[in-house]
Write a protein that holds these residues in place. Sequence first.
Motif, PDB file in Angstrom:
ATOM      1  N   CYS A 153      -5.823  -2.506   0.145  1.00 30.55           N
ATOM      2  CA  CYS A 153      -5.342  -2.438   1.736  1.00 30.55           C
ATOM      3  C   CYS A 153      -6.559  -2.348   2.669  1.00 30.55           C
ATOM      4  N   HIS A 154      -6.290  -3.345   3.768  1.00 29.05           N
ATOM      5  CA  HIS A 154      -7.344  -3.623   4.724  1.00 29.05           C
ATOM      6  C   HIS A 154      -7.138  -2.632   5.795  1.00 29.05           C
ATOM      7  N   TYR A 155      -6.223  -1.689   5.727  1.00 23.99           N
ATOM      8  CA  TYR A 155      -6.096  -0.651   6.851  1.00 23.99           C
ATOM      9  C   TYR A 155      -6.648   0.615   6.303  1.00 23.99           C
ATOM     10  N   CYS A 156      -6.584   0.892   5.033  1.00 21.86           N
ATOM     11  CA  CYS A 156      -7.252   2.251   4.446  1.00 21.86           C
ATOM     12  C   CYS A 156      -8.110   1.896   3.369  1.00 21.86           C
ATOM     13  N   GLU A 157      -8.685   2.821   2.684  1.00 18.64           N
ATOM     14  CA  GLU A 157      -9.640   2.665   1.545  1.00 18.64           C
ATOM     15  C   GLU A 157      -8.675   2.493  -0.010  1.00 18.64           C
ATOM     16  N   TYR A 158      -7.465   2.138   0.295  1.00 17.99           N
ATOM     17  CA  TYR A 158      -6.852   2.374  -1.108  1.00 17.99           C
ATOM     18  C   TYR A 158      -6.827   0.929  -1.762  1.00 17.99           C
ATOM     19  N   PHE A 159      -7.242   1.015  -3.204  1.00 15.13           N
ATOM     20  CA  PHE A 159      -7.312  -0.273  -3.962  1.00 15.13           C
ATOM     21  C   PHE A 159      -6.800   0.008  -5.250  1.00 15.13           C
ATOM     22  N   GLU A 160      -6.247  -0.623  -6.267  1.00 15.51           N
ATOM     23  CA  GLU A 160      -5.791  -0.589  -7.369  1.00 15.51           C
ATOM     24  C   GLU A 160      -6.073  -1.826  -8.251  1.00 15.51           C
ATOM     25  N   PRO A 161      -6.193  -1.723  -9.568  1.00 15.37           N
ATOM     26  CA  PRO A 161      -6.434  -3.068 -10.549  1.00 15.37           C
ATOM     27  C   PRO A 161      -5.156  -3.926 -10.240  1.00 15.37           C
ATOM     28  N   VAL A 162      -5.324  -5.098 -10.262  1.00 17.69           N
ATOM     29  CA  VAL A 162      -4.268  -6.018 -10.412  1.00 17.69           C
ATOM     30  C   VAL A 162      -3.522  -5.971 -11.558  1.00 17.69           C
ATOM     31  N   PRO A 163      -1.906  -5.610 -11.462  1.00 18.24           N
ATOM     32  CA  PRO A 163      -1.366  -5.135 -12.624  1.00 18.24           C
ATOM     33  C   PRO A 163      -0.873  -6.223 -13.429  1.00 18.24           C
ATOM     34  N   VAL A 164      -0.658  -5.849 -14.876  1.00 13.40           N
ATOM     35  CA  VAL A 164      -0.083  -7.020 -15.702  1.00 13.40           C
ATOM     36  C   VAL A 164       1.395  -7.196 -15.560  1.00 13.40           C
ATOM     37  N   THR A 165       1.850  -6.020 -15.635  1.00 15.23           N
ATOM     38  CA  THR A 165       3.405  -5.964 -15.410  1.00 15.23           C
ATOM     39  C   THR A 165       3.818  -5.619 -14.014  1.00 15.23           C
ATOM     40  N   CYS A 166       5.012  -5.903 -13.706  1.00 16.36           N
ATOM     41  CA  CYS A 166       5.428  -5.783 -12.314  1.00 16.36           C
ATOM     42  C   CYS A 166       5.906  -4.230 -12.385  1.00 16.36           C
ATOM     43  N   PRO A 167       5.422  -3.433 -11.271  1.00 12.12           N
ATOM     44  CA  PRO A 167       6.081  -1.963 -11.380  1.00 12.12           C
ATOM     45  C   PRO A 167       7.486  -1.947 -10.903  1.00 12.12           C
ATOM     46  N   ALA A 168       8.153  -2.611 -10.558  1.00  8.11           N
ATOM     47  CA  ALA A 168       9.391  -2.758 -10.228  1.00  8.11           C
ATOM     48  C   ALA A 168      10.270  -2.855 -11.348  1.00  8.11           C
ATOM     49  N   CYS A 169      10.327  -3.954 -12.039  1.00 10.14           N
ATOM     50  CA  CYS A 169      11.188  -4.662 -13.167  1.00 10.14           C
ATOM     51  C   CYS A 169      10.374  -4.451 -14.378  1.00 10.14           C
ATOM     52  N   HIS A 170       8.949  -4.367 -14.372  1.00 15.18           N
ATOM     53  CA  HIS A 170       8.235  -4.242 -15.637  1.00 15.18           C
ATOM     54  C   HIS A 170       8.339  -5.478 -16.591  1.00 15.18           C
ATOM     55  N   GLU A 171       8.490  -6.473 -15.789  1.00 16.14           N
ATOM     56  CA  GLU A 171       8.225  -7.970 -16.510  1.00 16.14           C
ATOM     57  C   GLU A 171       6.782  -8.370 -16.615  1.00 16.14           C
TER      58      GLU A 171
ATOM     59  N   CYS B 144       0.781  -1.086   0.290  1.00 17.92           N
ATOM     60  CA  CYS B 144      -0.156   0.139  -0.069  1.00 17.92           C
ATOM     61  C   CYS B 144       1.074   1.095   0.090  1.00 17.92           C
ATOM     62  N   PRO B 145       0.636   2.063  -0.853  1.00 19.15           N
ATOM     63  CA  PRO B 145       1.463   3.210  -0.707  1.00 19.15           C
ATOM     64  C   PRO B 145       1.014   4.235   0.128  1.00 19.15           C
ATOM     65  N   HIS B 146      -0.056   4.188   1.153  1.00 18.87           N
ATOM     66  CA  HIS B 146      -0.258   4.934   2.253  1.00 18.87           C
ATOM     67  C   HIS B 146      -0.182   4.401   3.500  1.00 18.87           C
ATOM     68  N   CYS B 147       0.362   2.839   3.605  1.00 17.62           N
ATOM     69  CA  CYS B 147       0.302   2.208   4.862  1.00 17.62           C
ATOM     70  C   CYS B 147       1.469   1.309   4.669  1.00 17.62           C
ATOM     71  N   THR B 148       2.037   0.850   5.882  1.00 21.07           N
ATOM     72  CA  THR B 148       3.032  -0.093   6.046  1.00 21.07           C
ATOM     73  C   THR B 148       2.209  -1.634   6.123  1.00 21.07           C
ATOM     74  N   ALA B 149       1.832  -2.000   4.896  1.00 21.09           N
ATOM     75  CA  ALA B 149       0.802  -3.099   4.918  1.00 21.09           C
ATOM     76  C   ALA B 149       0.905  -3.725   3.328  1.00 21.09           C
ATOM     77  N   TRP B 150       0.894  -4.982   3.008  1.00 18.32           N
ATOM     78  CA  TRP B 150       0.808  -5.711   1.906  1.00 18.32           C
ATOM     79  C   TRP B 150      -0.405  -5.482   1.305  1.00 18.32           C
ATOM     80  N   LEU B 151      -0.634  -5.347  -0.104  1.00 20.04           N
ATOM     81  CA  LEU B 151      -1.914  -5.202  -0.783  1.00 20.04           C
ATOM     82  C   LEU B 151      -2.571  -6.736  -0.666  1.00 20.04           C
ATOM     83  N   VAL B 152      -3.739  -6.895  -0.650  1.00 25.48           N
ATOM     84  CA  VAL B 152      -4.381  -8.113  -0.380  1.00 25.48           C
ATOM     85  C   VAL B 152      -5.122  -8.292  -1.679  1.00 25.48           C
TER      86      VAL B 152
END
Length: 753
Positions: free
Chosen positions: A489-507, A471-479
């Motif tokens: 995120c189960h701690y705040c209201e944040y959500f995002e679509p499941v990405p097709v590519t890795c946001p770090a390595c872009h694979e 989660c970009p707003h909490c120290t928590a893994w996205l479920v």
Amino acid sequence: MKSASLFSTLSETLADVAQPQQRVSVLLPMPFKGPFDYLSPPDITLNPGDIVLVPLGRRQKTGVVWETSSDLPPDLAPPAEQKDRTDTSRLKEVAELLELPPLSADLRRFIDWVAAYTLTPPGMVMAMTLRLHMHGVTSAGTGWLPADTIPADLRMTPARQKVLDLLRKGLPQTTTDISAATGVSAGVVKGLADARALRAIKLEPECPVEAPDPGYRLPVLEAEQARATTALRQSVEKGGFSVTLLEGVTGSGKTEIYLEAIAACIEQGKQALILLPEIALSAQWTERFIRRFGVAPAIWHSDTGQRMRRLTWHATANGNASVVVGARSALFLPFEKLGLIVIDEEHETLYKQEEGVIYNARDMAIVRARLVQCPTVLVSATPSLETLVNVQSGRYRHLMLPSRHGGATMPETRIIDMRVHPPERGRFISPALTEELSATLARQEQAMLFLNRRGYAPLTLCRACGHRMECPHCTAWLVEHRARKRLCCHYCEYFEPVPVTCPACHEENTLTSIGPGIERITEEAHELFPDARILVMASDTLTSPTAITEAVTRISNREIDLIIGTQVVAKGWHFPYLTLVGIVDADLGLSGGDLRAGERTFQLLHQVAGRAGRASAPGRVLLQSYTPEHPVMSALLSGSQDRFMAQEAMQRQPGFWPPYGRLAALIISCEDAAKADAVANAFGRMAPYGEGIQVLGPTPAPVAVLRNRHRRRLLLRTKRTIALQPILHRWLDMVKPDRNVRIDIDIDPVSFL
């Protein structure tokens, strides 16, 4: 004589003018340190508890005429403030006395007590009685009847005649009701009122519930139940303050027994409050209440509509609501004649409110009962260690039900060692549990799978670079919630679509789901049992009391074969055809440094296991565990609850951990991490010390960032004989943080996140 009469009249007039206005303190539902002083209107006498409208700046606010409680224990009373009460020249006048039932003296004392105990501004505590229900919290309105004498010069029209003909039946009606019944406009009613052809009648709010009948359907009680029922009824009939623990194995009939205490309370002409840990329990509980008393109780929780809240508030205040069942906020309703409080599932941590006013409704319910002088009943199959220690010390009475009602037996419990019987690759249900599920479904009996984890998977990571979706707003893994195609995120209201590519390595296509959530277990169950009728019970699938009622009805009508649920399924349900409970991950909850991890896990798994075999067919419970030697597993297997709780007590007593000591947490939070650290370190340098006093921290909280705020914690621990509040008052006065740094105080924390 004429001169004397004139002098007398003049003297009375001057006396009226010279009479000083009454100075009153008014508590506002806002975070001020205490009440504000106002002057009463010249023609109105105000009394403590009156609900009034007062000016505050350019606005008008609803408040309550207050008087500071004189019976607060010295260790709770905040430091006294010097206040000059002689100068009234700058005081503003109370704008209006509202036509509302005043808050009783015991409720005002309770609000002061909670505020002092939790170190919360009293107005914020009082707000739980008023603020949420303030919009429209007035009487039902004005009704109309024909005037005793209709003006001779009244201009009659067909529309006016319709209104008068309707009202001559003798039943006062509102303008809205008249318009609906006759088809005339509101202006016609207003015109008749202005012409003095109608007289106004103040209407009392309608009562949202009928009066329950304590003799409607008397239960058939067995020997142990009859003894417990007699003891509880005697407590209610005797009156006065007392606390009784009603402990009984799951299915022993605890609810039916305390319903008889409620019946005794109704017979006494008093009101009963029943607290449930969450809304989900209210549906089946209400059905039992209706079977016993013939009508539904008043219900109070967050899903209750605003209109029903207003009506229930009034019915509670005027005594028309004999029984109120609700979540923790029901504790702050303005009962007129409270005669009994019942806290069902008293061990539940859901009674602790973690935001806003931080309080434990179970503990505060006992305080309110003491102030009102009425009995309290704590109900549980797995009482908290705090409650058991109070029983052992003689503070609470203990009633025990060791066997199930109606000849039903406790379920057989087995542990599946997952090191010996691992599931197939990519699965989480072991072959041994799968076999038992198949046999149960073949006998056309119902089964349940329990996993206390929402979503599809608790972690999503990249197989290529190891990046974890956070989660970009909490120290928590996205479920992952696969059904909604989201990472949440189960701690705040944040959500995002499941990405097709890795946001770090872009694979592409390298993100994989790690671990099971309830959605993943449901997917696996559909593959294993394609013909089974499966129902998922979780907080994000049962989103309303109506949905819960429908689910319970389908299960009771045997329209469901397999129930898959989170902790929602552990809460007191009675499913007579359910014979098998499988716990997918019995070890979940045992890791981490939580003081109560073992106790909570035992309570939760014991409650889940208690859903099996509650009728004539015997029940079975299978626990999948990688640590079958853990004390919690041993206790569940042997049924030795007393021995397990004794071991828990032995571990806590030497270090004066609760219930043998007191705890308070200081949570410092700020959007700026450096400021949070600076303030936390300042509190650390000023930490109190002494015999029986210890401060732990500061350290980052386990959830170190929550909603973009960096969080640091300090934990104050004292021996049982040392009060926390005076220490905290002095400590808080030593550090003056910036406005954007927030300090939250949690007295008696139950969560350490």
